[in-house]
Design a protein around this motif. Sequence first.
Motif, PDB file in Angstrom:
ATOM      1  N   ASN A  22       0.866  15.504 -13.703  1.00  0.00           N
ATOM      2  CA  ASN A  22       0.791  15.975 -12.329  1.00  0.00           C
ATOM      3  C   ASN A  22       1.885  15.315 -11.494  1.00  0.00           C
ATOM      4  N   PRO A  23       2.288  15.946 -10.388  1.00  0.00           N
ATOM      5  CA  PRO A  23       3.341  15.363  -9.563  1.00  0.00           C
ATOM      6  C   PRO A  23       2.983  13.944  -9.121  1.00  0.00           C
ATOM      7  N   ASN A  24       3.900  13.015  -9.291  1.00  0.00           N
ATOM      8  CA  ASN A  24       3.637  11.628  -8.899  1.00  0.00           C
ATOM      9  C   ASN A  24       4.943  10.850  -8.755  1.00  0.00           C
ATOM     10  N   PRO A  25       5.505  10.799  -7.543  1.00  0.00           N
ATOM     11  CA  PRO A  25       6.724  10.008  -7.327  1.00  0.00           C
ATOM     12  C   PRO A  25       6.522   8.522  -7.617  1.00  0.00           C
ATOM     13  N   LEU A  42       0.855  -1.182   0.000  1.00  0.00           N
ATOM     14  CA  LEU A  42       0.000   0.000   0.000  1.00  0.00           C
ATOM     15  C   LEU A  42       0.895   1.238   0.000  1.00  0.00           C
ATOM     16  N   LEU A  43       0.759   2.045  -1.049  1.00  0.00           N
ATOM     17  CA  LEU A  43       1.671   3.168  -1.265  1.00  0.00           C
ATOM     18  C   LEU A  43       0.962   4.505  -1.118  1.00  0.00           C
ATOM     19  N   LYS A  44       1.699   5.474  -0.569  1.00  0.00           N
ATOM     20  CA  LYS A  44       1.182   6.837  -0.451  1.00  0.00           C
ATOM     21  C   LYS A  44       2.338   7.817  -0.537  1.00  0.00           C
ATOM     22  N   ALA A  45       2.225   8.778  -1.477  1.00  0.00           N
ATOM     23  CA  ALA A  45       3.241   9.816  -1.650  1.00  0.00           C
ATOM     24  C   ALA A  45       2.578  11.175  -1.460  1.00  0.00           C
ATOM     25  N   PRO A  46       2.721  11.805  -0.292  1.00  0.00           N
ATOM     26  CA  PRO A  46       2.119  13.122  -0.056  1.00  0.00           C
ATOM     27  C   PRO A  46       2.664  14.166  -1.029  1.00  0.00           C
ATOM     28  N   LEU A  47       1.796  15.098  -1.440  1.00  0.00           N
ATOM     29  CA  LEU A  47       2.185  16.118  -2.420  1.00  0.00           C
ATOM     30  C   LEU A  47       2.437  17.485  -1.801  1.00  0.00           C
ATOM     31  N   ALA A  79      -9.933  17.010  -4.103  1.00  0.00           N
ATOM     32  CA  ALA A  79      -8.529  17.407  -4.033  1.00  0.00           C
ATOM     33  C   ALA A  79      -7.651  16.163  -4.038  1.00  0.00           C
ATOM     34  N   PHE A  80      -6.423  16.335  -4.523  1.00  0.00           N
ATOM     35  CA  PHE A  80      -5.432  15.265  -4.515  1.00  0.00           C
ATOM     36  C   PHE A  80      -4.247  15.718  -3.668  1.00  0.00           C
ATOM     37  N   PRO A  81      -4.307  15.468  -2.350  1.00  0.00           N
ATOM     38  CA  PRO A  81      -3.186  15.848  -1.490  1.00  0.00           C
ATOM     39  C   PRO A  81      -2.054  14.837  -1.510  1.00  0.00           C
ATOM     40  N   ALA A  82      -2.301  13.662  -2.116  1.00  0.00           N
ATOM     41  CA  ALA A  82      -1.291  12.606  -2.176  1.00  0.00           C
ATOM     42  C   ALA A  82      -1.581  11.711  -3.368  1.00  0.00           C
ATOM     43  N   ARG A  83      -0.570  10.983  -3.807  1.00  0.00           N
ATOM     44  CA  ARG A  83      -0.764   9.941  -4.817  1.00  0.00           C
ATOM     45  C   ARG A  83      -0.712   8.606  -4.089  1.00  0.00           C
TER      46      ARG A  83
END
Length: 389
Positions: free
Chosen positions: A347-350, A10-15, A26-30
């Motif tokens: 869009n930003p996405n690590p 389970l992955l989460k990359a805060p923006l 809103a997209f505060p994270a990917r």
Amino acid sequence: MKIRDIRTHLLKAPLGDKRFYSSQAAFPARTSLLVEVIAEDGRVGWGEGGQWGPTEPPAAVIEQIFKPMLIGRSVHDVTRIWEELYGYTRDFARRGPYLEAQSALDVALWDLKGQDLGVPIHSLFGGAFRDSVPAYATGCYYRGADVHDEAAVLEALKKEAASYVEAGFSILKIKTGLWPVDKDAKRIAAVREAVGPDIALLSDANHAYRASDALRVGRILEEYGYLMFEEPVPPEDLDGYRRLRSSLNIAIAGGECEYTRWGFRDLIVGGTLDIVQPDISVAGGLSEFAKILALATAYNLMVLPHVWGSGIALAASLQALAIIPESPYRAFPLPFETEPIVEFDRNPNPLRDDLITTPFSLVDGRLPVPQKPGLGVEVNREVLKKYTT
């Protein structure tokens, strides 16, 4: 080659301050769910799901229900496994997390099968029509500290759109639907002004409108020469889709919220779409994509997979886009008219840019299709660990 183990990540990359809005949220994270299918010889196949909401539900489906059914099975039985899993869960899980879980597993199994046979996935489906795919930039969301500051948002929007052209894109997709129709009309005009008359423009509302308002927006899109109107109305509003398709001279696209060949059968036979957009990480994986493709092309419709997620989702979509024939056939391919194009989210996405060891990059307006066995990409374990929740 048999399955030894299955793991979920389970992955989460805060923006942070790079958060952005569509019409819906809103997209505060990917975020995403990756599944890792491990073979007896230690080789690994990767798949992706968990994109339409919390990642925990599809992960739980994999860990608690599907994993015990798959340990010891041959990775070469991909189609049989798909049908058995779907049949087992049909009474209660024809959509949603179960299908996302099944999609992720399906892609991972195709990845392993390709590795075992030493060929890329597109070879397993009969061969590639192209070794690279024309790319369109998905961007121009609603951004800024105050997304209702019209002047500031419009100025930033123009700069963003122009930057995509400078980066080598000739096709762009923008967002509508968060603002009132009259204000969104200014967004539509601003992007055309910023990029000039020769750049192909597409629009995506993320099902923000009733059909009457979508018709108003569609007329504005026509005025400024946009070529596609994606998800103009909620996915349940099939009559609204038909009304727009019969009333507008712009291609109507949708399907990212639909599942399996049966769901797409209803959209296609019902005359709702010009462009069919299954998401491989949601709609049933590569196995089901091939069936949806066959159905859509029988109706002379374009198929453009929706792409949202990590580098794994993008790699799977490129493998799928490689097997789409020109439709209809012409002596010289024309991107968007006859040749499929790939959605390249800007869009930003690590999870997209950092997770795989060789990130995707634009080459003469196109994304190369990975040619190594299976999906053709490798996961950076350090990045995986960094974003695992």
